[in-house]
Design a protein around this motif. Structure first.
Motif, PDB file in Angstrom:
ATOM      1  N   PRO A 208     -87.258  50.062  94.072  1.00 37.95           N
ATOM      2  CA  PRO A 208     -87.549  48.517  94.339  1.00 37.95           C
ATOM      3  C   PRO A 208     -88.350  48.148  93.052  1.00 37.95           C
ATOM      4  O   PRO A 208     -89.018  48.511  92.489  1.00 37.95           O
ATOM      5  CB  PRO A 208     -88.860  48.027  95.546  1.00 37.95           C
ATOM      6  N   ASN A 209     -88.305  46.576  93.012  1.00 41.62           N
ATOM      7  CA  ASN A 209     -88.897  45.914  91.337  1.00 41.62           C
ATOM      8  C   ASN A 209     -88.748  46.686  90.267  1.00 41.62           C
ATOM      9  O   ASN A 209     -90.039  47.095  89.947  1.00 41.62           O
ATOM     10  CB  ASN A 209     -89.854  45.672  91.519  1.00 41.62           C
ATOM     11  N   PRO A 210     -87.409  46.965  89.842  1.00 39.80           N
ATOM     12  CA  PRO A 210     -87.110  48.220  88.704  1.00 39.80           C
ATOM     13  C   PRO A 210     -87.547  47.759  87.076  1.00 39.80           C
ATOM     14  O   PRO A 210     -87.851  46.887  87.234  1.00 39.80           O
ATOM     15  CB  PRO A 210     -85.506  48.353  88.464  1.00 39.80           C
ATOM     16  N   PRO A 211     -88.467  47.947  86.826  1.00 42.58           N
ATOM     17  CA  PRO A 211     -89.156  48.211  85.408  1.00 42.58           C
ATOM     18  C   PRO A 211     -87.831  47.549  84.242  1.00 42.58           C
ATOM     19  O   PRO A 211     -86.912  49.131  84.238  1.00 42.58           O
ATOM     20  CB  PRO A 211     -90.338  49.751  84.781  1.00 42.58           C
ATOM     21  N   PRO A 212     -88.472  46.485  83.420  1.00 45.27           N
ATOM     22  CA  PRO A 212     -87.407  46.522  82.364  1.00 45.27           C
ATOM     23  C   PRO A 212     -86.702  47.546  81.379  1.00 45.27           C
ATOM     24  O   PRO A 212     -86.176  47.527  81.117  1.00 45.27           O
ATOM     25  CB  PRO A 212     -88.236  45.314  82.223  1.00 45.27           C
ATOM     26  N   GLU A 213     -87.714  48.801  81.912  1.00 43.53           N
ATOM     27  CA  GLU A 213     -87.362  50.052  80.331  1.00 43.53           C
ATOM     28  C   GLU A 213     -86.108  50.689  81.384  1.00 43.53           C
ATOM     29  O   GLU A 213     -86.222  51.809  80.702  1.00 43.53           O
ATOM     30  CB  GLU A 213     -88.578  50.557  80.337  1.00 43.53           C
ATOM     31  N   MET A 214     -85.681  50.578  83.008  1.00 39.30           N
ATOM     32  CA  MET A 214     -84.986  51.553  83.468  1.00 39.30           C
ATOM     33  C   MET A 214     -84.152  50.810  82.766  1.00 39.30           C
ATOM     34  O   MET A 214     -83.039  50.539  82.727  1.00 39.30           O
ATOM     35  CB  MET A 214     -85.127  51.089  84.461  1.00 39.30           C
ATOM     36  N   ARG A 215     -83.317  52.878  82.734  1.00 40.06           N
ATOM     37  CA  ARG A 215     -81.812  53.101  81.605  1.00 40.06           C
ATOM     38  C   ARG A 215     -81.279  52.876  83.438  1.00 40.06           C
ATOM     39  O   ARG A 215     -81.458  53.909  84.090  1.00 40.06           O
ATOM     40  CB  ARG A 215     -81.603  54.451  80.917  1.00 40.06           C
ATOM     41  N   LEU A 216     -80.080  51.568  83.035  1.00 40.88           N
ATOM     42  CA  LEU A 216     -78.807  52.365  84.259  1.00 40.88           C
ATOM     43  C   LEU A 216     -77.813  53.339  83.722  1.00 40.88           C
ATOM     44  O   LEU A 216     -77.566  53.331  82.495  1.00 40.88           O
ATOM     45  CB  LEU A 216     -78.256  50.979  84.253  1.00 40.88           C
ATOM     46  N   ARG A 217     -77.335  53.923  85.519  1.00 41.93           N
ATOM     47  CA  ARG A 217     -75.932  55.026  84.895  1.00 41.93           C
ATOM     48  C   ARG A 217     -75.408  54.983  85.515  1.00 41.93           C
ATOM     49  O   ARG A 217     -75.561  54.048  86.747  1.00 41.93           O
ATOM     50  CB  ARG A 217     -77.135  56.330  85.410  1.00 41.93           C
ATOM     51  N   ALA A 218     -74.008  55.076  85.447  1.00 41.75           N
ATOM     52  CA  ALA A 218     -72.688  54.932  86.438  1.00 41.75           C
ATOM     53  C   ALA A 218     -73.256  55.194  87.653  1.00 41.75           C
ATOM     54  O   ALA A 218     -73.494  56.617  87.948  1.00 41.75           O
ATOM     55  CB  ALA A 218     -71.291  55.893  85.572  1.00 41.75           C
ATOM     56  N   GLY A 219     -72.836  55.055  88.601  1.00 42.77           N
ATOM     57  CA  GLY A 219     -73.126  55.342  90.193  1.00 42.77           C
ATOM     58  C   GLY A 219     -74.390  55.137  90.813  1.00 42.77           C
ATOM     59  O   GLY A 219     -74.795  54.885  91.180  1.00 42.77           O
TER      60      GLY A 219
END
Length: 109
Positions: free
Chosen positions: A74-85
């Motif tokens: 929840p409320n992911p940090p801005p540095e979280m890298r998105l991945r396919a899936g």
């Protein structure tokens, strides 16, 4: 200290204000959409952090949670890298959410 009459009058005013605020919140909720979308393999979002993806500035929609595998952030940090899936919980008005969905699915033209 307040008299009983003053206390009753203030309580009535507080209830009126609370009721008005609740109605404003409910009205706003009718215009807000929350949906989950999966980041596609060929999405321009895949491999980018939330800051790099800049969905809020690009579409107006906000990412309020990310589901990766079995975990929900929840409320992911801005540095979280998105991945396919990854499944993104998007919030905004319908057009904003639709624009963000298009980027996640790579439907953007």
């Amino acid at each position: 200290y307040f008299t009983s009459r003053e206390t009753r009058e203030m309580s009535g005013k507080i209830e009126t204000v609370n009721s008005a605020l609740l109605h404003l919140l409910l009205d706003a909720a009718h215009e807000v959409e929350l949906t989950w979308v999966t980041v596609a393999e060929d999405s321009p979002l895949s491999g980018k952090t939330l800051v790099e993806a800049d969905l809020r500035a690009r579409t107006g929609a906000s990412v309020v949670a990310v589901r990766r595998d079995e975990a929900v952030v929840p409320n992911p940090p801005p540095e979280m890298r998105l991945r396919a899936g990854d499944r993104l919980a998007l919030i905004g008005v319908r057009s904003q959410v639709s624009d963000a969905e298009s980027l996640a699915k790579d439907d953007a033209t």
